[in-house]
Enzyme design. Sequence first.
Site, PDB file in Angstrom:
ATOM      1  N   ASP A  42      -0.310  37.559  18.208  1.00  0.00           N
ATOM      2  CA  ASP A  42       0.125  37.956  19.559  1.00  0.00           C
ATOM      3  C   ASP A  42       0.231  39.482  19.608  1.00  0.00           C
ATOM      4  OD1 ASP A  42       1.131  37.724  22.125  1.00  0.00           O
ATOM      5  OD2 ASP A  42       3.206  37.524  21.434  1.00  0.00           O
ATOM      6  N   ASP A  82       1.194  35.355  29.037  1.00  0.00           N
ATOM      7  CA  ASP A  82       2.475  35.012  29.662  1.00  0.00           C
ATOM      8  C   ASP A  82       2.348  34.673  31.142  1.00  0.00           C
ATOM      9  OD1 ASP A  82       3.409  35.584  27.191  1.00  0.00           O
ATOM     10  OD2 ASP A  82       4.148  37.574  27.702  1.00  0.00           O
ATOM     11  N   GLU A 120      -3.147  43.630  21.695  1.00  0.00           N
ATOM     12  CA  GLU A 120      -4.036  44.466  22.551  1.00  0.00           C
ATOM     13  C   GLU A 120      -4.286  45.832  21.931  1.00  0.00           C
ATOM     14  OE1 GLU A 120      -1.378  42.712  23.635  1.00  0.00           O
ATOM     15  OE2 GLU A 120      -2.566  41.078  24.457  1.00  0.00           O
TER      16      GLU A 120
END
Length: 759
Positions: free
Chosen positions: A371, A450, A374
Site C-alpha cells: 500500500d 480508498d 505511489e
Amino acid sequence: MNIIKKMDYWFQIKSSERVLNILFYSDSIVRFVYDEDLGSTPAVLERPLNGLGKILGDSIATNELVIKIDSNSLQVEVYNSSGELINKDISVDIPKIEIRKEILWERGFYGSGERYWYLNQKGRRMSNWNSDLIGLYDLHNVTIKEMHTSIPFYIGLDKEKCYGIYFDNSFRTCFDYGKTYNNAVSFKSSGGKIDYYLIYDRDIKGIIEKYSFLTGRMNLPSIPFLGYQQSRYSYKNSKEVMNIAKRMRNEKIPCDVLYLDIHYMENYKVFTIDSKEFRDFKKMLKELKSMGFKVVLIIDPGIKVEKGYKVFEEGKKGDYYVKDSYGLDYVGEVWPGEAVFPDFLRTEVRKWWGDLHASLIKDGVDGIWNDMNEPSNFITKSKTLPEDCLHIDDLGDEKTHSEIHNLYGLLEAKATYKGLKKYLNNKRPFLLTRAAFAGIQRYSALWTGDNTSVWEHLEMSIPMFLNIGLSGIPFVGSDVGGFLEDSDEELLCRWTQLGVFTPFFRNHSNLDTIYQEPWQFGEDTLDNVRKFINIRYSLLTYLYNLMKVSSEKGHPIMRPLLYHYQDDEKTLNIYDEFLFGENMLVAPIYRPGIDERLVYLPEGNWYDFWTDEKKKGKRFLAQYSPIDKIPVCIKEGSIIPRDKIMNYFGELENEITLHFYTGKSCEYELYIDDGITFDYEKDIFSLVKIHTVESSNTLIIGSKTAYKNYEIPKIKINLHGLDNIKEVIIDGEKIDVNNLDKILFNLNERELDIQVVKC
Ligand code: GLC
C-alpha cells in the site's frame, strides 16, 4: 533517394535534426521512437524482431500493416492490409513530446487504467501520475484526472476494427480523447521521449492479447486468493483476529484470507510485529492455518527513521534510499512518522527488499499487500516525493523522481513478488498493490484504494474494473462495502453481490467506521451475504479456469459486452453490466431501494441464472431483482462448472457439477491442478475437453481427457433448458431420467458418453 534506411534490426527516417525509428514486434505491432535512444521502461518485456517489414518507397509494409511516413514532418499514416486507414498523425511535436492523431472512425476509447468514468473515454482528458487519493473528494470523483495507477494505454474501436496505443513513457503523461479538439486524440509527456506502440487487430480480444504479449500476463493465481477475503483497518490484536476467524467458521461464511493492516507492526515499522498486541504471532498464524485461513500483511514502502531499527540501519548501510536533490537520503513522512524510501530502481535494493520477507514467510505469512506505494508522503503538497528527488539505476546513473515516480509501485511489486517466490517454497505468491504502472499484472493483483461506502462508488467501480481489465490487468477488485464512512445492510448486500463476480473479492473498512463483516447488520443481511459468498465458492473452478486462460492470453475476467459483441453498437457505451467470462452476464443493482433494472442482453438466447427462464437477446429487458438476487444470465450453449461449497478452498474433496445450458452444441475445457503450487509448470495438471452435440431430438454429451497428471474431482451433470426428457442413455445403457443429476462420474477412469433423448 530512399528516405527510409534499414538499420541493424529496425528502420530509420531522418529529417533535419529529427529522427524516427520504427521497430516491429510482429506483423501487427509496430513501435515509433522519435529519438536515437531505443531504451524502454520496465513495462515492456518483448524485443523487436529483425526481418519484419519491407521498404516500399515512402512506406514500410508487413503482412498486416502499411506504414506511410512523411519524410518532412515524420508524421505517419497506418493502413491495414485491406487498405483501410487505421491511424493518422495530425502533428508530431518532438520538443514538446506530444503527438496528435486524427479521430478517423473510432466510436470509443477504452483502457487507460483506473478511471472514475463510464466505460467509453471519448471526450475525456486525463493524466497519469500515481496519486494517493482518499474518499469522495479526491478519489472516485469525475473531475479527478490522476489516480493511483498509470497505464498509458488506450484502445480506439469501432465495429470492425480497432487498435491499441501504448505510450511507453513513465513521466507524467496526459491523454486527450477528443476533449480539446473533437477530431483529435493526443498524448504527451512532461519528460523522456515520444516512444509508442501501435497494435492492430480487427477485434478487441486480439488487441488485449497483443498488448499483454508486450507487457506481460498475470501469473496463475493461487485459488485461495480467489476466495472471499476479510480485512479491516485494523484488526488490532491477535484476540480480535481470532474472533473474526472463529466467527467466520461458526457462521459458516466461506472465507480463505484475513488481512492484517498497519496495527500489527510495532510503531508502523515494516517487517516488525507488535509484540504486545500480537504476542504470539507465530502461534496465531499456526492456529489460523489449522482453521484453513491464509494471512496477508500490509507492507508500505516508507521505512521509519529510527536509530537501531534493523531495516532502517541495513538500508542506510547499503545506501538504498531515494535521495533528495543534494544527494542526501530524502526524509518524508508516512504512518511511522519520518520515513525514508527504498530506491527500487536498483536490482540490489529490490533483492534486499525481497529478502526482508523471508522471516515473515517463515513465520507463516501467506501473502503481502503493498500500500501507499505511489509513494505516498504526508509532508508535501503533492502528497508524494518531490520530483527532483534522485534514483540511481544499476549503471549508477541518476534519474529524477519525475521519471521513476510512476514506476515506483511496479518496481516495489517486482521486488516483493520475487522475494515471495524465493521463500514460498514452490507456492504461488499472492501480492496486492494500490499503485501500478503498465505491466503490474505480472506481479500483483490490484485494488482501487480508498473508496467510500456510497452507492455512487459501487456503481462506478464497474466501468473502472472494466477499463482496468482492458488495460491488461485482470486480477482486480475494490473494497467491498466501501472503505470510508459507515456502510449499511443494503449497500453491503449489493456490494457483496458485485464482489462475487469480481476477481479480487475483499471486504475492507476504515478506522472509526462501523465494522462491516457479514454479521454486523443482523440476521437477514448475514444470510444474504453468506448466500452470495457461497455462490462465489461454487464458481471457484469456473473463475480459476478463466484465470488460467487469462494467464496465457491476457483476457480480462470481467469484460464489457463489447468484448464479445463488438459489432453490436449498443454495447459500445454500456458500462453497468459485464460478462464474467464469455457466457455469464452480470448486471449489478447499484441504487438503494431498487429491485428492478434494465439489462441489455446481446444477441442469442440467454437463461436467467435464478429461474432458468429463457430470454431472447439483442434487446433491453427489465430484470426483477429483490435484495436476495442480482441479475445474472447465462448464454445458451455454455457449460459452467460449479463446485461443492466449503468453508475454504481444499477443506473437503471437491465435486464439480457441470451445468449445461442447452440449446446449442458447445465445448468447454476444464483445467484442474492443485491450485496452489507451481507444480503445473512441471505438467502436473489435467485437462478435460467436454463437448455437446445438440439436435432437435437429442443432446449428446462427451468428454475427452486430453491430459491427465492430476486427480480430477468427481463430476455430476445438471441440464438446463430440457424440460421434457424422454430417456437418458449412459454408455449405451438406459437410466432413470430423474437420476441423472445424482450420478457421480469419475473422469479419471472414463469419459462421458451420455445421450439425452428429448420428447
Ligand atoms: C490506506 C489504504 C487502506 C489502508 C490504510 C491503512 O489508506 O488505502 O486500505 O487500510 O492505508 O493502512
